[in-house]
Design a protein around this motif. Structure first.
Motif, PDB file in Angstrom:
ATOM      1  N   ILE A   1      -4.145   5.373  -6.713  1.00  0.00           N
ATOM      2  CA  ILE A   1      -3.271   6.541  -6.579  1.00  0.00           C
ATOM      3  C   ILE A   1      -1.818   6.163  -6.867  1.00  0.00           C
ATOM      4  O   ILE A   1      -1.106   6.869  -7.592  1.00  0.00           O
ATOM      5  CB  ILE A   1      -3.404   7.154  -5.166  1.00  0.00           C
ATOM      6  N   ALA A   2      -1.380   5.028  -6.307  1.00  0.00           N
ATOM      7  CA  ALA A   2       0.005   4.607  -6.513  1.00  0.00           C
ATOM      8  C   ALA A   2       0.286   4.333  -7.986  1.00  0.00           C
ATOM      9  O   ALA A   2       1.328   4.748  -8.518  1.00  0.00           O
ATOM     10  CB  ALA A   2       0.296   3.359  -5.675  1.00  0.00           C
ATOM     11  N   ASP A   3      -0.627   3.650  -8.663  1.00  0.00           N
ATOM     12  CA  ASP A   3      -0.445   3.371 -10.102  1.00  0.00           C
ATOM     13  C   ASP A   3      -0.382   4.660 -10.905  1.00  0.00           C
ATOM     14  O   ASP A   3       0.456   4.828 -11.795  1.00  0.00           O
ATOM     15  CB  ASP A   3      -1.588   2.499 -10.617  1.00  0.00           C
ATOM     16  N   THR A   4      -1.288   5.594 -10.590  1.00  0.00           N
ATOM     17  CA  THR A   4      -1.359   6.841 -11.346  1.00  0.00           C
ATOM     18  C   THR A   4      -0.125   7.693 -11.115  1.00  0.00           C
ATOM     19  O   THR A   4       0.438   8.275 -12.062  1.00  0.00           O
ATOM     20  CB  THR A   4      -2.626   7.630 -10.952  1.00  0.00           C
ATOM     21  N   VAL A   5       0.328   7.780  -9.864  1.00  0.00           N
ATOM     22  CA  VAL A   5       1.510   8.580  -9.555  1.00  0.00           C
ATOM     23  C   VAL A   5       2.745   8.014 -10.249  1.00  0.00           C
ATOM     24  O   VAL A   5       3.606   8.770 -10.725  1.00  0.00           O
ATOM     25  CB  VAL A   5       1.715   8.643  -8.028  1.00  0.00           C
TER      26      VAL A   5
ATOM     27  N   ARG B   1      -2.844 -10.693  -3.325  1.00  0.00           N
ATOM     28  CA  ARG B   1      -3.177  -9.272  -3.468  1.00  0.00           C
ATOM     29  C   ARG B   1      -2.754  -8.485  -2.222  1.00  0.00           C
ATOM     30  O   ARG B   1      -2.332  -7.336  -2.311  1.00  0.00           O
ATOM     31  CB  ARG B   1      -4.677  -9.099  -3.725  1.00  0.00           C
ATOM     32  N   LEU B   2      -2.863  -9.123  -1.056  1.00  0.00           N
ATOM     33  CA  LEU B   2      -2.468  -8.465   0.185  1.00  0.00           C
ATOM     34  C   LEU B   2      -0.966  -8.179   0.180  1.00  0.00           C
ATOM     35  O   LEU B   2      -0.526  -7.082   0.557  1.00  0.00           O
ATOM     36  CB  LEU B   2      -2.842  -9.355   1.380  1.00  0.00           C
ATOM     37  N   VAL B   3      -0.177  -9.126  -0.253  1.00  0.00           N
ATOM     38  CA  VAL B   3       1.278  -8.934  -0.318  1.00  0.00           C
ATOM     39  C   VAL B   3       1.628  -7.853  -1.337  1.00  0.00           C
ATOM     40  O   VAL B   3       2.478  -6.989  -1.094  1.00  0.00           O
ATOM     41  CB  VAL B   3       1.984 -10.262  -0.667  1.00  0.00           C
ATOM     42  N   GLU B   4       0.956  -7.904  -2.505  1.00  0.00           N
ATOM     43  CA  GLU B   4       1.223  -6.913  -3.552  1.00  0.00           C
ATOM     44  C   GLU B   4       0.854  -5.512  -3.083  1.00  0.00           C
ATOM     45  O   GLU B   4       1.589  -4.542  -3.321  1.00  0.00           O
ATOM     46  CB  GLU B   4       0.446  -7.270  -4.819  1.00  0.00           C
ATOM     47  N   LEU B   5      -0.287  -5.392  -2.410  1.00  0.00           N
ATOM     48  CA  LEU B   5      -0.729  -4.079  -1.958  1.00  0.00           C
ATOM     49  C   LEU B   5       0.181  -3.552  -0.849  1.00  0.00           C
ATOM     50  O   LEU B   5       0.451  -2.343  -0.770  1.00  0.00           O
ATOM     51  CB  LEU B   5      -2.175  -4.152  -1.464  1.00  0.00           C
ATOM     52  N   ALA B   6       0.677  -4.451  -0.012  1.00  0.00           N
ATOM     53  CA  ALA B   6       1.608  -4.033   1.035  1.00  0.00           C
ATOM     54  C   ALA B   6       2.873  -3.455   0.406  1.00  0.00           C
ATOM     55  O   ALA B   6       3.405  -2.431   0.873  1.00  0.00           O
ATOM     56  CB  ALA B   6       1.953  -5.215   1.937  1.00  0.00           C
ATOM     57  N   ALA B   7       3.364  -4.088  -0.645  1.00  0.00           N
ATOM     58  CA  ALA B   7       4.542  -3.571  -1.340  1.00  0.00           C
ATOM     59  C   ALA B   7       4.233  -2.238  -2.018  1.00  0.00           C
ATOM     60  O   ALA B   7       5.060  -1.318  -2.017  1.00  0.00           O
ATOM     61  CB  ALA B   7       5.021  -4.598  -2.364  1.00  0.00           C
ATOM     62  N   THR B   8       3.030  -2.138  -2.595  1.00  0.00           N
ATOM     63  CA  THR B   8       2.633  -0.889  -3.245  1.00  0.00           C
ATOM     64  C   THR B   8       2.568   0.246  -2.240  1.00  0.00           C
ATOM     65  O   THR B   8       3.056   1.352  -2.499  1.00  0.00           O
ATOM     66  CB  THR B   8       1.255  -1.061  -3.921  1.00  0.00           C
ATOM     67  N   LEU B   9       1.975  -0.020  -1.090  1.00  0.00           N
ATOM     68  CA  LEU B   9       1.861   1.016  -0.065  1.00  0.00           C
ATOM     69  C   LEU B   9       3.238   1.417   0.461  1.00  0.00           C
ATOM     70  O   LEU B   9       3.502   2.596   0.706  1.00  0.00           O
ATOM     71  CB  LEU B   9       0.981   0.518   1.079  1.00  0.00           C
ATOM     72  N   ASP B  10       4.140   0.438   0.580  1.00  0.00           N
ATOM     73  CA  ASP B  10       5.473   0.724   1.087  1.00  0.00           C
ATOM     74  C   ASP B  10       6.237   1.654   0.143  1.00  0.00           C
ATOM     75  O   ASP B  10       7.011   2.506   0.587  1.00  0.00           O
ATOM     76  CB  ASP B  10       6.240  -0.589   1.264  1.00  0.00           C
ATOM     77  N   ALA B  11       5.985   1.476  -1.176  1.00  0.00           N
ATOM     78  CA  ALA B  11       6.685   2.289  -2.172  1.00  0.00           C
ATOM     79  C   ALA B  11       5.945   3.587  -2.483  1.00  0.00           C
ATOM     80  O   ALA B  11       6.472   4.443  -3.193  1.00  0.00           O
ATOM     81  CB  ALA B  11       6.863   1.476  -3.464  1.00  0.00           C
ATOM     82  N   ALA B  12       4.727   3.719  -1.988  1.00  0.00           N
ATOM     83  CA  ALA B  12       3.926   4.906  -2.294  1.00  0.00           C
ATOM     84  C   ALA B  12       4.476   6.137  -1.584  1.00  0.00           C
ATOM     85  O   ALA B  12       5.148   6.026  -0.553  1.00  0.00           O
ATOM     86  CB  ALA B  12       2.484   4.671  -1.877  1.00  0.00           C
ATOM     87  N   PRO B  13       4.194   7.319  -2.126  1.00  0.00           N
ATOM     88  CA  PRO B  13       4.621   8.555  -1.458  1.00  0.00           C
ATOM     89  C   PRO B  13       4.047   8.635  -0.048  1.00  0.00           C
ATOM     90  O   PRO B  13       2.993   8.062   0.258  1.00  0.00           O
ATOM     91  CB  PRO B  13       4.046   9.658  -2.354  1.00  0.00           C
ATOM     92  N   ALA B  14       4.746   9.373   0.799  1.00  0.00           N
ATOM     93  CA  ALA B  14       4.341   9.475   2.206  1.00  0.00           C
ATOM     94  C   ALA B  14       2.928  10.017   2.350  1.00  0.00           C
ATOM     95  O   ALA B  14       2.174   9.591   3.238  1.00  0.00           O
ATOM     96  CB  ALA B  14       5.332  10.364   2.961  1.00  0.00           C
TER      97      ALA B  14
END
Length: 416
Positions: free
Chosen positions: A116-120, A84-97
């Motif tokens: 927020i990332a999923d919804t956006v 989950r930590l790896v997945e969330l790190a990737a999610t945060l990296d791809a998330a808007p600034a």
């Protein structure tokens, strides 16, 4: 960065050593808020480090099969938490600034970032980049007021705020996709245990789930102060009651040319003397006590054998309390007659006050309506049943419950 983190670690250690009991309440609350913001900011730093190490391939270079496995050993995490930590790190990296800045500023939590990332991403697919940018700002504002679970629920209606012109079409498409997934994933697994019990597991689609809840919820409420069943046990008994009701209707499809029915085989002497066992048509055995209780049910097909095993009564459905007699019983009792029970007649069996195997006759004077739970309770417990002088049933509690054994009645059902 390392020097700054070491200084932060020392500062946190000093805070831990400070006695909070000496501070006033206002300062303690302020310190809690500050600790929470710091926790989120550290989470942002940690995720950025994980993402960088994952991108560099550090884990595989050091002989690990994946970054998650490397993190598990390095940080002593469970493998699920590491993934989950790896997945969330990737999610945060791809998330808007704006999302990354909000986490770094401590204004949103890690779980809120995921939401927020999923919804956006959904908004971007449905309405484009401009609507997605609007959604980021709105969701970050909402995150200051609502936790992750509520934020996700609010996010399902965000198109109404950022792209109302496509909201209806997107909702309809999402609903169709949800129905398709539910239809694909629906299943019930029945695993038979060695002792005849069944283990149920599965997923119901929305319609079936609503039907089950509508049927089962009214039957899962405690039946009175003496109902010591756990919620799970009440759900079990409610499901059994629904099955008995379905069998009683006579509207189930036939199996092998016969109506759906429960068949119990026993010897007459065993039934009358409460000795021996009974056998279901599945080959499994029941105690004599359970057989006597089932014999009260009008939807039971007895297959009674004589002493030598000859069939005395096979294939003739014995609706022991049926027709005009059951209607009279319903008119008299109005539902389960056990004190405090509110179960209606359709969920009740006709119980012989004096069991028919003991010579009790099938009459209004020897019958009482009992729901499935109280039918079992009367057969297994120490309660006695009789008709009062006015012809209505009353129940004598066991001496351990009421040393005076004062008769009790059901006052829930209005007498006719």
């Amino acid at each position: 960065m390392l020097d700054a983190l070491e200084q932060a670690e020392a500062a946190v250690a000093a805070c831990f050593d400070t006695a909070s009991w000496a501070a006033d309440e206002h300062d303690i609350v302020a310190a809690l808020d500050a600790a929470h913001r710091l926790e989120q900011r550290l989470a942002a730093v940690k995720l950025s480090l994980v993402r960088e190490l994952d991108g560099r391939g550090t884990a595989t270079a050091q002989g690990a099969s994946s970054t998650a496995v490397w993190l598990r050993d390095r940080l002593r995490l469970g493998v699920g938490a590491a993934r989950r930590l790896v997945e969330l790190a990737a999610t945060l990296d791809a998330a808007p600034a704006g999302v990354r800045d909000a986490l770094a500023g401590g204004s949103v939590t890690v779980e809120q970032v995921r939401v927020i990332a999923d919804t956006v991403e959904i908004v971007h697919s449905a309405a484009g980049a401009e609507a997605a940018d609007k959604a980021v700002g709105l969701l970050v504002d909402w995150a200051a007021q609502f936790d992750a679970a509520l934020l996700r629920r609010l996010g399902t209606r965000i198109l109404d705020h950022v792209a109302p012109d496509v909201a209806d079409a997107a909702d309809e498409a999402a609903l169709r996709a949800q129905e398709s997934r539910a239809a694909r994933d629906r299943h019930i697994t029945i695993s038979e245990q060695t002792d005849g019990r069944l283990r149920l597991a599965g997923i119901l689609d929305t319609e079936a789930a609503a039907a089950l809840r509508a049927a089962i919820d009214p039957l899962t409420t405690p039946t009175g102060p003496d109902d010591t069943r756990t919620p799970a046990q009440r759900r079990h008994d409610a499901l059994a009651d629904i099955c008995r009701l379905a069998l009683r209707t006579g509207e189930l499809p036939e199996t092998g040319g016969d109506p759906a029915q429960l068949v119990v085989t026993t010897t007459y002497d065993g039934l009358a003397r409460q000795l021996g066992v009974g056998a279901l048509d599945t080959g499994l055995q029941l105690t004599a006590e359970a057989v006597r209780r089932l014999a009260c049910d009008a939807a039971i097909l007895p297959a009674v054998l004589g002493g030598a095993g000859q069939a005395l009564d096979v294939g003739r459905q014995r609706r022991l309390i049926s027709g005009p007699l059951r209607r009279a019983l319903v008119l008299r009792d109005g539902g389960c007659a056990f004190p405090g029970c509110d179960r209606p007649p359709r969920w009740c069996d006709g119980h012989h006050i004096r069991h028919w195997a003991d010579g009790g006759d099938t009459s209004l004077a020897n019958a009482v309506l009992l729901c499935g739970h109280h039918h079992r309770h009367v057969h297994h417990g120490d309660w006695a049943v009789r008709l009062g002088r006015d012809g209505h049933p009353e129940f004598i509690p066991p001496a351990w419950l009421d040393p005076e054994q004062v008769p009790r009645r059901n006052h829930y059902h209005r007498r006719r």
